[in-house]
Scaffold this active site. Structure first.
Site, mmCIF file in Angstrom:
data_model
loop_
_atom_site.group_PDB
_atom_site.id
_atom_site.type_symbol
_atom_site.label_atom_id
_atom_site.label_comp_id
_atom_site.label_asym_id
_atom_site.label_seq_id
_atom_site.Cartn_x
_atom_site.Cartn_y
_atom_site.Cartn_z
ATOM 1 C CG HIS A 1 3.540 0.184 4.697
ATOM 2 N ND1 HIS A 1 2.570 -0.777 4.881
ATOM 3 C CD2 HIS A 1 4.719 -0.495 4.729
ATOM 4 C CE1 HIS A 1 3.131 -1.961 5.022
ATOM 5 N NE2 HIS A 1 4.433 -1.829 4.925
ATOM 6 C CG ASP B 1 -0.191 -0.075 2.540
ATOM 7 O OD1 ASP B 1 1.060 -0.063 2.526
ATOM 8 O OD2 ASP B 1 -0.854 -0.141 3.594
HETATM 9 C C1 F6R Z 1 9.840 -3.096 8.051
HETATM 10 C C2 F6R Z 1 9.221 -2.011 7.342
HETATM 11 C C3 F6R Z 1 8.160 -2.227 6.324
HETATM 12 C C4 F6R Z 1 8.613 -3.126 5.181
HETATM 13 C C5 F6R Z 1 7.500 -3.306 4.149
HETATM 14 C C6 F6R Z 1 7.885 -4.281 3.079
HETATM 15 O O1 F6R Z 1 10.775 -2.630 9.009
HETATM 16 O O2 F6R Z 1 9.569 -0.908 7.634
HETATM 17 O O3 F6R Z 1 7.754 -0.996 5.809
HETATM 18 O O4 F6R Z 1 9.746 -2.585 4.579
HETATM 19 O O5 F6R Z 1 6.333 -3.747 4.769
HETATM 20 O O6 F6R Z 1 7.942 -5.560 3.611
HETATM 21 P P1 F6R Z 1 8.535 -6.778 2.764
HETATM 22 O O7 F6R Z 1 9.986 -6.477 2.564
HETATM 23 O O8 F6R Z 1 8.334 -7.979 3.650
HETATM 24 O O9 F6R Z 1 7.779 -6.811 1.489
#
Ligand code: F6R
Length: 266
Positions: free
Chosen positions: A138, A136
């Site tokens: 973030h 999304d």
């Molecule tokens: C984790 C964080 C999150 C992840 C994001 C992507 O510390 O800050 O914003 O970077 O959710 O997660 P993955 O890498 O599992 O797709």
């Protein structure tokens, strides 16, 4: 913003690790901002390899992690502290006193968040921040709607995220509903930012964040306001970029003429 589309996850990870290593070589007492999640696992693996095989020295490095669940002890196998220990800290020589991961058991989360911000400042700010991106848009736990000026704070997780996380927890175990997260404003104060993303699932949101309008509905789009961001993608994550050919061209020209400038331009 410098956008580099590599071929594979391994290439993306190797390049991100090289940039972190260059940062540490350039300034051994670097302050690194670190992320958890599946994306940086390969980057951390490569850093461990560089430490073990090439003596990359973390002894003067300080680290600050982006976020942590509220209510999980650092020893819980779903806590971000545990993740970092398993995937990086236990395998390199960063002193444990130099490691900062938001403390999910703080008595006063409010006081803790203020302390965390002050602590980042006390170390002179983050030199290099590593980021992943959520589906999304973030960054850290800054879900859509987070203020682009937000600071480290308590964040209520979306029902979608809570539901998504259920699979990692045992039957009857409570899934965290809150997290402590650096804010978008905190992240934007890092001197340099490297965002990494891989896989088809990230293609749409990467295009929105990089080439769409800056909006609190896509927290990662705020990176367009930062003067030194490098985005490293694998081919799938870069597949929806409209200006992919131009990014490729820029990278090729730099690689040919000024290889040491890769990762240095804005
Ligand atoms: C984790 C964080 C999150 C992840 C994001 C992507 O510390 O800050 O914003 O970077 O959710 O997660 P993955 O890498 O599992 O797709």
């Amino acid at each position: 913003m410098e956008v580099i589309v590599t071929k594979t996850y391994e290439d993306m990870s190797a390049l991100a690790a090289r940039m972190i290593a260059q940062q540490i070589l350039h300034k051994p007492s670097s302050v690194l901002g670190l992320a958890t999640g599946s994306t940086p696992v390969g980057t951390y693996k490569e850093l461990i390899r560089l430490h073990k095989n090439q003596g990359l020295d973390f002894s003067k490095v300080t680290t600050f992690n982006l976020d942590e669940y509220v209510g999980l002890p650092p020893t819980h196998n779903q806590s971000y502290r545990y993740f970092m220990d398993q995937n990086l800290f236990n395998h390199v020589n960063v002193p444990s006193a130099s490691i900062h991961v938001p403390y999910g058991h703080a008595e006063s989360v409010l006081d803790f968040c203020e302390w965390y911000e002050a602590e980042i400042q006390r170390f002179g700010g983050i030199d290099l921040q590593i980021l992943g991106i959520g589906g999304d848009g973030h960054i850290a736990f800054n879900e859509p709607g987070s203020s682009l000026g937000s600071r480290t704070r308590l964040k209520t997780l979306t029902e979608e995220t809570i539901e998504d996380n259920k699979r990692f927890f045992g039957p009857g175990e409570e899934v965290p509903r809150f997290a402590i997260t650096m804010g978008v404003g905190t992240i934007l104060e890092a001197k340099k930012i490297v965002m990494i993303a891989n896989g088809k699932k990230k293609a749409e949101i990467i295009a929105e964040a990089i080439e769409g309008p800056v909006s609190s509905q896509v927290s990662a789009s705020a990176l367009q306001l930062h003067r030194h961001v490098v985005v490293i993608l694998d081919q799938e994550a870069g597949s929806k970029l409209k200006r992919a050919d131009y990014y490729k061209w820029v990278y090729e020209q730099k690689a040919k003429l000024m290889p040491n400038l890769i990762g240095k331009a804005t």
